[in-house]
Write a protein that holds these residues in place. Structure first.
Motif, PDB file in Angstrom:
ATOM      1  N   ASP A 156       0.857  -1.188   0.000  1.00  0.00           N
ATOM      2  CA  ASP A 156       0.000   0.000   0.000  1.00  0.00           C
ATOM      3  C   ASP A 156       0.894   1.240   0.000  1.00  0.00           C
ATOM      4  OD1 ASP A 156      -1.854   1.968   0.321  1.00  0.00           O
ATOM      5  OD2 ASP A 156      -2.485   1.369   2.337  1.00  0.00           O
ATOM      6  N   GLY A 157       0.741   2.073  -1.014  1.00  0.00           N
ATOM      7  CA  GLY A 157       1.591   3.259  -1.133  1.00  0.00           C
ATOM      8  C   GLY A 157       0.957   4.534  -0.617  1.00  0.00           C
ATOM      9  N   SER A 158      -0.154   4.424   0.107  1.00  0.00           N
ATOM     10  CA  SER A 158      -0.848   5.623   0.576  1.00  0.00           C
ATOM     11  C   SER A 158      -0.045   6.395   1.616  1.00  0.00           C
ATOM     12  CB  SER A 158      -2.221   5.253   1.152  1.00  0.00           C
ATOM     13  OG  SER A 158      -2.084   4.363   2.249  1.00  0.00           O
ATOM     14  N   TYR A 159       0.951   5.743   2.219  1.00  0.00           N
ATOM     15  CA  TYR A 159       1.773   6.434   3.216  1.00  0.00           C
ATOM     16  C   TYR A 159       2.726   7.447   2.576  1.00  0.00           C
ATOM     17  CZ  TYR A 159       5.920   3.751   1.899  1.00  0.00           C
ATOM     18  OH  TYR A 159       6.991   3.222   1.206  1.00  0.00           O
ATOM     19  N   LEU A 160       2.960   7.325   1.282  1.00  0.00           N
ATOM     20  CA  LEU A 160       3.884   8.231   0.588  1.00  0.00           C
ATOM     21  C   LEU A 160       3.226   9.592   0.381  1.00  0.00           C
ATOM     22  CD1 LEU A 160       5.222   5.796  -2.165  1.00  0.00           C
ATOM     23  CD2 LEU A 160       6.504   6.617  -0.181  1.00  0.00           C
ATOM     24  N   ASP A 161       3.936  10.656   0.715  1.00  0.00           N
ATOM     25  CA  ASP A 161       3.455  12.008   0.431  1.00  0.00           C
ATOM     26  C   ASP A 161       3.302  12.200  -1.071  1.00  0.00           C
ATOM     27  OD1 ASP A 161       3.599  12.562   3.138  1.00  0.00           O
ATOM     28  OD2 ASP A 161       5.663  13.236   3.005  1.00  0.00           O
ATOM     29  N   GLN A 162       4.243  11.612  -1.812  1.00  0.00           N
ATOM     30  CA  GLN A 162       4.219  11.620  -3.264  1.00  0.00           C
ATOM     31  C   GLN A 162       5.130  10.510  -3.749  1.00  0.00           C
ATOM     32  OE1 GLN A 162       6.438  15.599  -3.504  1.00  0.00           O
ATOM     33  NE2 GLN A 162       7.344  14.504  -5.219  1.00  0.00           N
ATOM     34  N   ARG A 163       4.987  10.147  -5.003  1.00  0.00           N
ATOM     35  CA  ARG A 163       5.922   9.193  -5.588  1.00  0.00           C
ATOM     36  C   ARG A 163       7.110   9.969  -6.134  1.00  0.00           C
ATOM     37  NH1 ARG A 163       2.938   5.896  -9.900  1.00  0.00           N
ATOM     38  NH2 ARG A 163       5.094   5.633 -10.580  1.00  0.00           N
ATOM     39  N   TYR A 164       8.280   9.615  -5.650  1.00  0.00           N
ATOM     40  CA  TYR A 164       9.495  10.335  -6.016  1.00  0.00           C
ATOM     41  C   TYR A 164      10.202   9.662  -7.190  1.00  0.00           C
ATOM     42  CZ  TYR A 164       8.977  12.640  -1.475  1.00  0.00           C
ATOM     43  OH  TYR A 164       8.494  13.349  -0.407  1.00  0.00           O
ATOM     44  N   THR A 165      11.022  10.442  -7.873  1.00  0.00           N
ATOM     45  CA  THR A 165      11.903   9.856  -8.886  1.00  0.00           C
ATOM     46  C   THR A 165      13.090   9.218  -8.171  1.00  0.00           C
ATOM     47  OG1 THR A 165      13.293  11.834  -9.169  1.00  0.00           O
ATOM     48  CG2 THR A 165      11.264  11.694 -10.496  1.00  0.00           C
ATOM     49  N   PHE A 166      13.808   8.357  -8.881  1.00  0.00           N
ATOM     50  CA  PHE A 166      14.988   7.724  -8.287  1.00  0.00           C
ATOM     51  C   PHE A 166      16.021   8.779  -7.886  1.00  0.00           C
ATOM     52  CE2 PHE A 166      13.203   4.139 -10.636  1.00  0.00           C
ATOM     53  CZ  PHE A 166      13.343   3.115  -9.721  1.00  0.00           C
ATOM     54  N   ARG A 167      16.173   9.806  -8.713  1.00  0.00           N
ATOM     55  CA  ARG A 167      17.159  10.845  -8.394  1.00  0.00           C
ATOM     56  C   ARG A 167      16.766  11.577  -7.104  1.00  0.00           C
ATOM     57  NH1 ARG A 167      20.814  13.045 -11.882  1.00  0.00           N
ATOM     58  NH2 ARG A 167      19.568  12.435 -13.703  1.00  0.00           N
ATOM     59  N   GLN A 168      15.492  11.886  -6.961  1.00  0.00           N
ATOM     60  CA  GLN A 168      15.024  12.551  -5.745  1.00  0.00           C
ATOM     61  C   GLN A 168      15.248  11.672  -4.520  1.00  0.00           C
ATOM     62  OE1 GLN A 168      10.982  13.215  -7.045  1.00  0.00           O
ATOM     63  NE2 GLN A 168      11.331  15.402  -7.420  1.00  0.00           N
ATOM     64  N   LEU A 169      15.009  10.380  -4.670  1.00  0.00           N
ATOM     65  CA  LEU A 169      15.189   9.464  -3.548  1.00  0.00           C
ATOM     66  C   LEU A 169      16.646   9.380  -3.121  1.00  0.00           C
ATOM     67  CD1 LEU A 169      12.739   6.669  -4.733  1.00  0.00           C
ATOM     68  CD2 LEU A 169      12.497   8.045  -2.663  1.00  0.00           C
ATOM     69  N   VAL A 170      17.556   9.328  -4.087  1.00  0.00           N
ATOM     70  CA  VAL A 170      18.984   9.291  -3.761  1.00  0.00           C
ATOM     71  C   VAL A 170      19.403  10.592  -3.084  1.00  0.00           C
ATOM     72  CG1 VAL A 170      21.307   9.238  -4.745  1.00  0.00           C
ATOM     73  CG2 VAL A 170      19.577   7.623  -5.554  1.00  0.00           C
ATOM     74  N   ARG A 171      18.924  11.717  -3.590  1.00  0.00           N
ATOM     75  CA  ARG A 171      19.289  13.018  -3.019  1.00  0.00           C
ATOM     76  C   ARG A 171      18.811  13.181  -1.580  1.00  0.00           C
ATOM     77  NH1 ARG A 171      18.201  17.640  -7.681  1.00  0.00           N
ATOM     78  NH2 ARG A 171      20.003  17.149  -9.030  1.00  0.00           N
ATOM     79  N   GLN A 172      17.757  12.476  -1.211  1.00  0.00           N
ATOM     80  CA  GLN A 172      17.254  12.569   0.160  1.00  0.00           C
ATOM     81  C   GLN A 172      18.277  12.066   1.178  1.00  0.00           C
ATOM     82  OE1 GLN A 172      13.499  10.512   0.412  1.00  0.00           O
ATOM     83  NE2 GLN A 172      12.496  11.869  -1.065  1.00  0.00           N
ATOM     84  N   ASN A 173      19.225  11.276   0.703  1.00  0.00           N
ATOM     85  CA  ASN A 173      20.194  10.656   1.615  1.00  0.00           C
ATOM     86  C   ASN A 173      21.590  11.267   1.524  1.00  0.00           C
ATOM     87  OD1 ASN A 173      18.910   7.877   2.802  1.00  0.00           O
ATOM     88  ND2 ASN A 173      18.033   8.436   0.833  1.00  0.00           N
ATOM     89  N   LEU A 174      21.760  12.262   0.674  1.00  0.00           N
ATOM     90  CA  LEU A 174      23.071  12.878   0.499  1.00  0.00           C
ATOM     91  C   LEU A 174      22.936  14.396   0.518  1.00  0.00           C
ATOM     92  CD1 LEU A 174      24.404  10.714  -2.483  1.00  0.00           C
ATOM     93  CD2 LEU A 174      25.121  10.508  -0.096  1.00  0.00           C
ATOM     94  N   LYS A 175      23.942  15.069   1.036  1.00  0.00           N
ATOM     95  CA  LYS A 175      23.963  16.530   0.953  1.00  0.00           C
ATOM     96  C   LYS A 175      24.202  16.923  -0.494  1.00  0.00           C
ATOM     97  CE  LYS A 175      25.237  18.053   5.588  1.00  0.00           C
ATOM     98  NZ  LYS A 175      24.021  18.864   5.700  1.00  0.00           N
ATOM     99  N   LEU A 176      23.361  17.821  -1.008  1.00  0.00           N
ATOM    100  CA  LEU A 176      23.433  18.177  -2.418  1.00  0.00           C
ATOM    101  C   LEU A 176      24.798  18.739  -2.789  1.00  0.00           C
ATOM    102  CD1 LEU A 176      21.712  18.214  -4.980  1.00  0.00           C
ATOM    103  CD2 LEU A 176      21.039  20.557  -4.405  1.00  0.00           C
ATOM    104  N   ASN A 177      25.367  19.572  -1.909  1.00  0.00           N
ATOM    105  CA  ASN A 177      26.664  20.185  -2.182  1.00  0.00           C
ATOM    106  C   ASN A 177      27.781  19.339  -1.589  1.00  0.00           C
ATOM    107  OD1 ASN A 177      28.647  22.000  -2.995  1.00  0.00           O
ATOM    108  ND2 ASN A 177      28.388  23.302  -1.194  1.00  0.00           N
ATOM    109  N   SER A 178      27.865  18.105  -2.058  1.00  0.00           N
ATOM    110  CA  SER A 178      28.957  17.208  -1.656  1.00  0.00           C
ATOM    111  C   SER A 178      29.497  16.552  -2.912  1.00  0.00           C
ATOM    112  CB  SER A 178      28.458  16.143  -0.672  1.00  0.00           C
ATOM    113  OG  SER A 178      27.538  15.266  -1.312  1.00  0.00           O
TER     114      SER A 178
END
Length: 389
Positions: free
Chosen positions: A166-188
């Protein structure tokens, strides 16, 4: 021929004997998903997932870990570049598995699955069969087939349509790039390098199940998964309770800082070139050589490897592989060839197309690139005017 037949029979009998040695779990057994916190190194930046099987009656407490790799495997680094990296299923005691996370002070959470005894034994048989030497290796993919995404794959394979994510817990469906960026500082440098290496294929939205390639999303998904209409999660607990490790950064060591420095330096050199009607060959040689090498590497990742995340990479519109072919223009003092003017116009047009691709969302580029793009634009425009003079 007779000896070969006897050997084959022996191997079959040994295989059956090993399979028969898989214990039958008791009613007190539990199978759970372990989720481990992210660390401060790139390899640990996304966290980790593994399965735990425990049975107090039989004295079993082991972890089946699909995130194991061997640096000493032949051609490890070459296979990494080619996208043919082999990971393995390992099995170790829970105590040994936990020690590493205690040492690094990373939290570990456990989600006990609501399974019947037959289903627990079914999973144990799967893990043990998968752990056989001929079965334990698999072709790793950082986005589509890793230690975390394999969680959903195993549940689906073992229990079929009974499992519903069930994907209703997701605020939105993210792209793979967005998902990876969630775990890394953008300016690194890690985030910048991954962003540049990724092609436009990672800018599609991941399915609900594909979000599970990140352990934190796999953990959240288990809370929102049903089996045969009932919650799959029986209960959840924290085994190690530590604070989330925050990634630290030092701006003077970041890519944005150095690209700004390069932009300012290039602007000053270009101003002096204009003032003295000169051409700083050494600067242009460096810019064309470096961008050409980057572009060549990205092109190889696109067409000559098995990576699923690097095709259709439009970063080669600024990192032109052809820049390597024209560096001789800056090495020899002869007059600039006439075709070079058209080449510079084409390079500027390519950068314009890249910006258009960015605006319409075909591929999302790292904003850290902006100073670097301005640096290249300054030199391309100046060289264009210099060749016309």
């Amino acid at each position: 021929m007779k000896q070969k037949f006897i050997l084959l029979v022996c191997l079959i009998l040994v295989g059956k004997q090993l399979h028969a040695q898989i214990p039958k779990l008791s009613e007190k057994s539990q199978i759970s998903l372990l989720t481990c916190a992210a660390g401060d190194e790139l390899y640990y930046a996304f966290g980790h997932s593994a399965f735990r099987v425990q049975d107090s009656v039989l004295g079993i407490d082991v972890v089946y870990n699909y995130g194991t790799f061997d640096f000493n495997r032949p051609n490890f680094y070459l296979n990494f570049v080619k996208g043919r990296l082999i990971y393995s299923l390992s099995r170790r005691s829970f105590e040994r598995f936990l020690f590493e996370y205690e040492l690094e002070k990373r939290w570990v959470k456990e989600q006990i699955l609501d399974l019947t005894l037959d289903e627990k034994n079914q999973l144990l048989n799967f893990f043990e069969t998968n752990f056989l030497p001929e079965n334990r290796d698999y072709l790793y993919d950082p986005l589509l087939n890793n230690c975390s995404s394999i969680t959903g794959t195993i549940l689906k394979d073992q229990f079929g349509d009974e499992i519903v994510f069930d994907g209703s817990y997701l605020d939105q469906r993210y792209t793979f790039r967005q998902l990876v960026r969630q775990n890394l500082k953008l300016n690194s440098w890690a985030s910048f390098g991954i962003d540049v290496a990724f092609g436009s294929v990672v800018d599609r939205k991941a399915t609900v199940e594909e979000h599970m390639f990140l352990p934190y999303y796999a953990m959240r998904q288990i809370r929102n998964t049903t089996k045969d209409g009932k919650p799959l999660l029986a209960r959840e607990r924290t085994i190690l309770d530590y604070n989330e490790i925050k990634q630290t950064s030092f701006f003077p060591l970041s890519p944005l800082f150095w690209f700004i420095v390069l932009l300012l330096f290039t602007a000053v050199v270009t101003y002096l070139d204009i003032k003295h009607s000169a051409r700083s060959r050494w600067l242009d040689l460096a810019l064309f050589s470096i961008t050409g090498l980057i572009g060549l590497f990205l092109f190889i990742l696109w067409v000559a490897t098995d990576h699923t995340s690097t095709p259709w990479n439009f970063n080669i519109l600024w990192a032109l592989p052809t820049n390597l072919a024209v560096v001789y223009v800056f090495v020899f003092p002869q007059q600039v060839p006439k075709w070079f003017e058209k080449y510079l116009i084409a390079a500027l047009v390519c950068m314009g197309i890249m910006l258009l691709i960015w605006l319409i969302g075909v591929q999302i580029f790292s904003p850290v690139l902006i100073p670097l793009l301005l640096t290249l634009a300054i030199r391309y425009v100046y060289l264009l005017k210099f060749t016309k003079a």
